[in-house]
Design a protein around this motif. Structure first.
Motif, mmCIF file in Angstrom:
data_model
loop_
_atom_site.group_PDB
_atom_site.id
_atom_site.type_symbol
_atom_site.label_atom_id
_atom_site.label_comp_id
_atom_site.label_asym_id
_atom_site.label_seq_id
_atom_site.Cartn_x
_atom_site.Cartn_y
_atom_site.Cartn_z
ATOM 1 N N ARG A 305 0.829 -1.198 0.000
ATOM 2 C CA ARG A 305 0.000 0.000 0.000
ATOM 3 C C ARG A 305 0.864 1.248 0.000
ATOM 4 N NH1 ARG A 305 -2.217 0.653 4.594
ATOM 5 N NH2 ARG A 305 -3.785 2.168 3.928
ATOM 6 N N ARG A 307 0.096 5.245 0.796
ATOM 7 C CA ARG A 307 -0.884 6.239 1.228
ATOM 8 C C ARG A 307 -0.625 7.580 0.529
ATOM 9 N NH1 ARG A 307 0.384 5.675 7.408
ATOM 10 N NH2 ARG A 307 2.388 5.177 6.419
ATOM 11 N N ASP A 340 -7.475 5.568 1.048
ATOM 12 C CA ASP A 340 -6.419 6.477 1.488
ATOM 13 C C ASP A 340 -5.202 6.480 0.580
ATOM 14 O OD1 ASP A 340 -5.564 3.941 2.066
ATOM 15 O OD2 ASP A 340 -4.809 4.420 4.074
ATOM 16 N N GLY A 341 -5.288 5.823 -0.597
ATOM 17 C CA GLY A 341 -4.140 5.822 -1.489
ATOM 18 C C GLY A 341 -4.238 4.789 -2.589
ATOM 19 N N GLU A 356 6.135 0.518 1.826
ATOM 20 C CA GLU A 356 5.618 1.786 1.328
ATOM 21 C C GLU A 356 6.727 2.736 0.891
ATOM 22 O OE1 GLU A 356 1.997 4.604 2.759
ATOM 23 O OE2 GLU A 356 3.582 4.265 4.235
#
Length: 688
Positions: A305, A307, A340-341, A356
Motif C-alpha cells: 500500500r 498512502r 487512502d491511497g 511503502e
C-alpha cells in the motif's frame, strides 16, 4: 541507509528497439532519460554498427539487467507501449505437437530450488549461430560459442533469466535431480576445474552423479559439443542465499550466479525456456517437445500500500495518487485505488519493492527528484527527550573521557571464534555474511577493543586507553535482546608527568575507573574474585549489586592476546549498563562535620588469599565509633608471594566536636586487637 554497489553492463540500442520504439530519439536523449531514472549511462560506444550503452546498474535492480527489463523502465519513463519481438511471441510450451519431455525431474532440496523447468529438443545440428545472434552477443561483450549455447546466453541477455543446456545423451538415466551436494563429492565444471562440493551447494544431478552447479556453471561431462544431437534445456529458480555462498566459497563468479544471487523472477521460467527452445529450433533444426515444469513452492505477487498523504509529504505536495496509479499501470503492477491511497501488486520480478517507502522512491524516481520543491525541514523547539539508557550511556561516556580514555567504535559483526573465547552462549549468526570474520553478532565488546589494541600496537602506539559504549546481542526465551554495554581496555604505561618514572597500567587502574563509575551512579557494588578462561589467574573480579552483576574486570590472559596477535599486559572491564541502571540508589545528603578529622594508619601482614574485600567488611562489622572512611594506601607483594603487606588508611571524625588524639588512639587500638582476633593477620609497627 543501505549503500548499494553497482555493476557495469552493456546494453544494445538495436536490441532495446525490439521492446520499445526508440526510432525518434537520439542516443544522448536515451542515455539522459535512463540516467534520470537511476540507470546511469557511463559511456556510449559503437560496435560494428551497433550503439551500445554501458550502464551502471545498482545490485538490487537485477530485473533491469536485461534488454526487456530496461525497456520496461524506458517505456514507463517515455510513456510508450512495451512491444514484443519475434522471439518473445511464444505459443503454448506444453502443446508443441511433438510429444512431451520424457526426462523425469525431481526437486529433492526445495529450500535450495523452488522451480525447475526442462525442455527436450531432439535431432539438432550444432553449428555457429546466425549473424544476428552473434553480432548482438558480441556487442554486449559475450563470446559466441555455438548455436545451442548462444541461444541460452541470448535469452539471458534478452529477458534476464539464466538458462543451461545439457547434452541429453550424456545424462545417465536419463533423469534430473536437484539436490544438496554430498560430502567429498567433486565435479569438473565447464572451465575445466575439478571442484569440491559440500552440503551447502545446490547440485543438478542425473541418475548417477552431479552434472552442474545449480545457478552457477554446468559440468564438463554433459557439455554441448559438435557431436551433440539431443539437448535438454533447463531454466530454474534457485535460492539466492545458497548461490551466493557457493560462489563465494568456490571463488566462481559467473553472469548466471550474479543474477541468481540477487533474485531473478521465479515466474518467467516457462517464457524464457520457450524463447530459447524456439531460437534453437530456428537455427539448429530438431523437434521441441512439451516442457516439464516442477514447482516446489509457487512464487506469488505481494500487495503493498502507498498512502496518498505519505506520497504528498515526501514530494512536498507535488505528486498525487493519480500520477502513482498511471506510473504503476505502465510498470505492470496492476494498481488499485483505495480510500487512502493506492495498493499495487508487486510483480515477482521486482524483488526490490517491499514496503511503502520503496513505492515512494519508485514514484519520485520517475517524477524526477529535481522536480520536487526544495525546502528546509521544520525545526521543533521542544525539549529533547532521551531514553533513560541513552542518558546513562552518555554519562558513562563522559566519565570515561574524563578518566583519560579515548572512544573507539568497533563492529557489531565479529568472528564466531572470538565470541567463543569470551562466552559459552550460542551467538546470533549472520545470514549471507560477507566473510567468516563478520559472521556473528558480538556477545562482548571486548574482541573489537582487543583488535583495536593490536592495530594500535602494530602501528607503534605502545600505550593507550580505549573504551566503547554500545550494544551486545544475546538470545533468550523472549527472543533476541540488545543489551547496552560499556567496555574499556588499558595497555602499556599510564599517563605521567614529565620526570616521573614510567608506570605500567595494572589491575588497580581498572578497578579505580570502575569504582568511579559506581560512585557516580551511587551504586553499592561489592568486588568478588572470579575465574574465567580469558582472565589471568588470580587477577579478575566481578562487581555485584544485589542480584545483578554490574561489571567484570581483570587482566587478559596472554593466551588470548596471542590469538589477537598482540603482546604485553592488557587490563579490561566490561559494564552491564542495564544492571547499572537498575542498581542506582537514591541520592542521600549528609551534613559535613565542622570539626577536623584524625588520620590513622594500619599495617597488616597476611597470606595472599586474604582479600582486601574481607578486610574491609570485617573492619566495618566492628562498628568502631567515629570511623568514617577506610581506604587502601599500599599493597606490597614480595617475589616469593608468601606474605603480603597491606597498609590501610583510616579517617576518624565526629559531627559535634573535635576528637582528641587519645580517643582516636583508643578506638584504633580496639580495632587492631579485634581484627587480629577475627582474621589471620599480624600487625606491623608504626614505621611499617
Amino acid at each position: 541507509m543501505v549503500l548499494l554497489q553497482s555493476r557495469a553492463m552493456k546494453i544494445s540500442r538495436e536490441w532495446l528497439g525490439d521492446y520499445v520504439d526508440l526510432t525518434d530519439l537520439r542516443d544522448d536523449e536515451i542515455a539522459a532519460r535512463l540516467t534520470a531514472i537511476g540507470h546511469a549511462v557511463e559511456a556510449i560506444e559503437q560496435h560494428h554498427g551497433h550503439t551500445v550503452f554501458e550502464i551502471e546498474f545498482t545490485t538490487n535492480r537485477v530485473d533491469a539487467m536485461s534488454h526487456l527489463g530496461l525497456a520496461r523502465e524506458l517505456s514507463a519513463a517515455l510513456g510508450r507501449e512495451l512491444l514484443t519481438s519475434t522471439y518473445e511471441t511464444a505459443g503454448d510450451p506444453f502443446d508443441t505437437g511433438q510429444g512431451t519431455t520424457s526426462v523425469p525431474v525431481e526437486i529433492e532440496a526445495p529450500g535450495m530450488c523452488d522451480r525447475f523447468t526442462a525442455v527436450e529438443i531432439r535431432e539438432v545440428a550444432v553449428k555457429p549461430s546466425g549473424n544476428r545472434v552473434r553480432e548482438r552477443l558480441e556487442a554486449v561483450g559475450l563470446r559466441p560459442i555455438n548455436n545451442i549455447v548462444d541461444a541460452t546466453n541470448y535469452v539471458m541477455m534478452a529477458v534476464g533469466h539464466p538458462l543451461h543446456a545439457f547434452d541429453l545423451d550424456k545424462l545417465r538415466g536419463p533423469r534430473i535431480v536437484v539436490r544438496a551436494g554430498r560430502d567429498d563429492e567433486r565435479l569438473t565444471t565447464l572451465d575445466g576445474v575439478r571442484r569440491s562440493i559440500g552440503p551447502d551447494t545446490v547440485v543438478v544431478a542425473d541418475g548417477d552423479r552431479a552434472v552442474g552447479l545449480g545457478g552457477i556453471m554446468g559440468g564438463l561431462d554433459c557439455e554441448i559439443s559438435a557431436a551433440t544431437r539431443n539437448v535438454l534445456l533447463e531454466c530454474a529458480h534457485f535460492n539466492p542465499t545458497f548461490i551466493r555462498r557457493t560462489a563465494r566459497t568456490l571463488g566462481l563468479k559467473t553472469d548466471a550466479s550474479y543474477r541468481f544471487e540477487r533474485g531473478v523472477d521465479a515466474n518467467d521460467t516457462i517464457a524464457a525456456i520457450d524463447q530459447a527452445a524456439r531460437l534453437i529450433v530456428a537455427s539448429a533444426g530438431g523437434r521441441q517437445l512439451a516442457a516439464v515444469d516442477v514447482v516446489a513452492e509457487p512464487a506469488t505477487t505481494k500487495p503493498v500500500r502507498l498512502r496518498t498523504a505519505v506520497l504528498e509529504t515526501a514530494s512536498a505536495g507535488s505528486v498525487g495518487a493519480a500520477y502513482a496509479v498511471d506510473l504503476f499501470t505502465r510498470l505492470g503492477m496492476s494498481p488499485k485505488t483505495t480510500t487512502d491511497g493506492v495498493e499495487v501488486a508487486v510483480p515477482t520480478y521486482r524483488g526490490d519493492l517491499h514496503e511503502e517507502s520503496d513505492l515512494v522512491e519508485e514514484v519520485l524516481r520517475f517524477f524526477g527528484y529535481e522536480n520536487v520543491p526544495a525546502a528546509l525541514p521544520r525545526v521543533s523547539t521542544g525539549d529533547v527527550q532521551h531514553e533513560p539508557m541513552h542518558a546513562i550511556g552518555e554519562q558513562v561516556r563522559d566519565l570515561l573521557v574524563g578518566c583519560g580514555l579515548s572512544e573507539a567504535v568497533t563492529y557489531s559483526f565479529i568472528n564466531p571464534d572470538h565470541n567463543r573465547i569470551f562466552s559459552d552462549e550460542a551467538p546470533i549468526l549472520i545470514e549471507n555474511a560477507l566473510t567468516e570474520n563478520v559472521a556473528s553478532m558480538r556477545l562482548s565488546i571486548l574482541p573489537g577493543l582487543l583488535e583495536a589494541v593490536a592495530f594500535n600496537r602494530n602501528y607503534g602506539t605502545r600505550d593507550g586507553a580505549l573504551f566503547e559504549v554500545g550494544k551486545i546481542y544475546r538470545r533468550d526465551s523472549a527472543g533476541i535482546q540488545e543489551k547496552a554495554t560499556a567496555a574499556f581496555v588499558l595497555f602499556g604505561a599510564a599517563p605521567s608527568f614529565p620526570g616521573d618514572a614510567r608506570r605500567v597500567h595494572d589491575y588497580f587502574d581498572v578497578k579505580g575507573i570502575v569504582e568511579a563509575i559506581l560512585e557516580r551512579f551511587h551504586v553499592a557494588g561489592s568486588f568478588s574474585p572470579i575465574s574465567r578462561a580469558w582472565i589471568r589467574q588470580g587477577q579478575g573480579s566481578e562487581v555485584r549489586s544485589g542480584e545483578h552483576t554490574v561489571a567484570t574486570l581483570g587482566v587478559i590472559d596472554s593466551s588470548v592476546l596471542q590469538r589477537f596477535d598482540t603482546k604485553g599486559d592488557v587490563q579490561y572491564a566490561e559494564i552491564d549498563l542495564d544492571a547499572l541502571a537498575v542498581s542506582v540508589a537514591a541520592w542521600e545528603m549528609h551534613p559535613v562535620s565542622r570539626y577536623p578529622g584524625v588520620p590513622m594508619v594500619l599495617g597488616l601482614l597476611h597470606a595472599p588469599d586474604l582479600t582486601y574485600r574481607r578486610l574491609h567488611e570485617t573492619i566495618q562489622s566492628l562498628a568502631i565509633p567515629h570511623l568514617l572512611e577506610i581506604g587502601l594506601r599500599d599493597r606490597y607483594v614480595p617475589e616469593d608471594s608468601t606474605r603480603v603487606k597491606t597498609t590501610l588508611g583510616m579517617w576518624y571524625q565526629a559531627d559535634g566536636r573535635s576528637l582528641t588524639q587519645e580517643e582516636v588512639a583508643g578506638f584504633h587500638e580496639r580495632l587492631s586487637t579485634r581484627l587480629t582476633e577475627l582474621l589471620p593477620v599480624e600487625l606491623l609497627g608504626p614505621d611499617l
